[in-house]
Design an enzyme around this catalytic site. Structure first.
Site, PDB file in Angstrom:
ATOM      1  N   SER A  68       0.828  -1.207   0.000  1.00 53.64           N
ATOM      2  CA  SER A  68       0.000   0.000   0.000  1.00 53.64           C
ATOM      3  C   SER A  68       0.866   1.262   0.000  1.00 53.64           C
ATOM      4  O   SER A  68       2.039   1.240   0.341  1.00 53.64           O
ATOM      5  CB  SER A  68      -0.917   0.018   1.228  1.00 53.64           C
ATOM      6  OG  SER A  68      -1.557  -1.226   1.382  1.00 53.64           O
TER       7      SER A  68
HETATM    8  N1  SAH Z   1      -0.107  -3.798   4.123  1.00 53.36           N
HETATM    9  C1  SAH Z   1       0.281  -4.629   3.021  1.00 53.36           C
HETATM   10  C2  SAH Z   1      -0.854  -4.664   2.032  1.00 53.36           C
HETATM   11  C3  SAH Z   1      -0.745  -5.748   1.049  1.00 53.36           C
HETATM   12  S1  SAH Z   1      -2.060  -5.790  -0.103  1.00 53.36           S
HETATM   13  C4  SAH Z   1       1.532  -4.104   2.382  1.00 53.36           C
HETATM   14  O1  SAH Z   1       1.763  -2.892   2.469  1.00 53.36           O
HETATM   15  O2  SAH Z   1       2.282  -4.863   1.796  1.00 53.36           O
HETATM   16  C5  SAH Z   1      -3.252  -6.766   0.721  1.00 53.36           C
HETATM   17  C6  SAH Z   1      -2.859  -8.153   1.076  1.00 53.36           C
HETATM   18  O3  SAH Z   1      -4.040  -8.808   1.563  1.00 53.36           O
HETATM   19  C7  SAH Z   1      -2.365  -9.031  -0.069  1.00 53.36           C
HETATM   20  O4  SAH Z   1      -1.091  -9.510   0.244  1.00 53.36           O
HETATM   21  C8  SAH Z   1      -3.393 -10.163  -0.165  1.00 53.36           C
HETATM   22  O5  SAH Z   1      -2.832 -11.402  -0.510  1.00 53.36           O
HETATM   23  C9  SAH Z   1      -3.964 -10.169   1.234  1.00 53.36           C
HETATM   24  N2  SAH Z   1      -5.296 -10.769   1.381  1.00 53.36           N
HETATM   25  C10 SAH Z   1      -6.352 -10.716   0.541  1.00 53.36           C
HETATM   26  N3  SAH Z   1      -7.395 -11.392   1.048  1.00 53.36           N
HETATM   27  C11 SAH Z   1      -6.998 -11.900   2.249  1.00 53.36           C
HETATM   28  C12 SAH Z   1      -7.622 -12.681   3.260  1.00 53.36           C
HETATM   29  N4  SAH Z   1      -8.883 -13.112   3.154  1.00 53.36           N
HETATM   30  N5  SAH Z   1      -6.896 -12.999   4.357  1.00 53.36           N
HETATM   31  C13 SAH Z   1      -5.612 -12.596   4.485  1.00 53.36           C
HETATM   32  N6  SAH Z   1      -4.975 -11.852   3.573  1.00 53.36           N
HETATM   33  C14 SAH Z   1      -5.646 -11.487   2.465  1.00 53.36           C
END
Ligand code: SAH
Length: 222
Positions: A68
């Site tokens: 993000s």
């Molecule tokens: N804060 C993180 C955001 C990553 S994007 C960063 O800055 O890297 C969001 C993440 O949520 C992705 O890695 C995706 O795989 C995960 N995600 C999506 N659905 C999910 C779920 N049901 N449970 C856990 N993680 C999930």
């Protein structure tokens, strides 16, 4: 957090610039801004994108996912204000950068990620930096992490069509949760609070775009 051999003096300057950008986007809390100075974001990203690691932008991290935008994460942190005693649940570990920031604010951080390889990579980066006050789980975050509930703070980093009930259940008294809610393309940030057992939802800020939350109580996997 231990200093890392893989940090590079160049990145110090880039980090300062990023902090100025975050400040320009409305977060002027020094305590939060300093966190962004302490965590080398590039160490959480694939080496191929290191030149862009300190842009205030979402960055691809593989598996169709993105890290993000830092200023958005700074907003998250300034709204949620986790403190030392708070127990924090993060849904969507991704690269683990926000996890690291959260670990500097709260003693106990629990983070759930559905993509095993991302969770593994995040673990490695956190270990390299000497961040150990977090437990990572590979699984579906839409059902929360009951074993460690209730949580004072819940941070959801992926977009959901609605607020998953299990997460509301696992929010403790005085707890607060931020989650992007809306359609697949755009969402708005919703702040959920629990005061004397009463749950309140409030929309804050404008439109945001997150990758979809895929799971039992959000979007179905294709
Ligand atoms: N804060 C993180 C955001 C990553 S994007 C960063 O800055 O890297 C969001 C993440 O949520 C992705 O890695 C995706 O795989 C995960 N995600 C999506 N659905 C999910 C779920 N049901 N449970 C856990 N993680 C999930």
């Amino acid at each position: 957090m231990g200093s890392s051999a893989v940090d590079d003096p160049r990145f110090v300057g880039y980090r300062r610039k990023l902090i100025e950008e975050i400040r320009a986007r409305g977060v002027d809390d020094l305590e939060i801004l300093q966190l962004f100075d302490r965590v080398p974001r590039h160490l959480f990203l694939p080496e191929g994108v290191w030149p862009r690691a300190y842009e205030d932008a979402p960055i691809p991290i593989g598996f169709g996912q993105t890290a993000s935008q830092p200023s958005l994460q700074a907003h998250y942190l300034s709204i949620l204000r986790p403190t030392t005693d708070d127990k924090v649940l993060e849904i969507g570990t991704g690269c683990g950068y926000l996890t690291a920031l959260l670990c500097l604010m709260a003693d106990r951080v629990y983070s759930v990620e559905r993509v095993r390889d991302l969770s593994k990579r995040a673990r490695r980066a956190l270990d390299d930096l000497g961040v150990h006050n977090t437990a990572l789980l590979v699984g579906d975050g839409t059902i929360g992490w009951r074993k460690y509930a209730p949580f004072d703070v819940i941070v959801v980093s992926a977009a959901s069509p609605s607020v998953p009930a299990a997460l509301v259940d696992q929010l403790g008294e005085g707890g607060r949760m931020l989650i992007p809610v809306g359609g697949r393309e755009t969402q708005e940030l919703v702040l959920v609070t629990k005061v004397e057992g009463e749950v309140q939802e409030e929309v804050i800020g404008g439109e945001v775009t997150f990758v979809p939350l895929l799971g039992r109580f959000a979007w179905k996997e294709e």
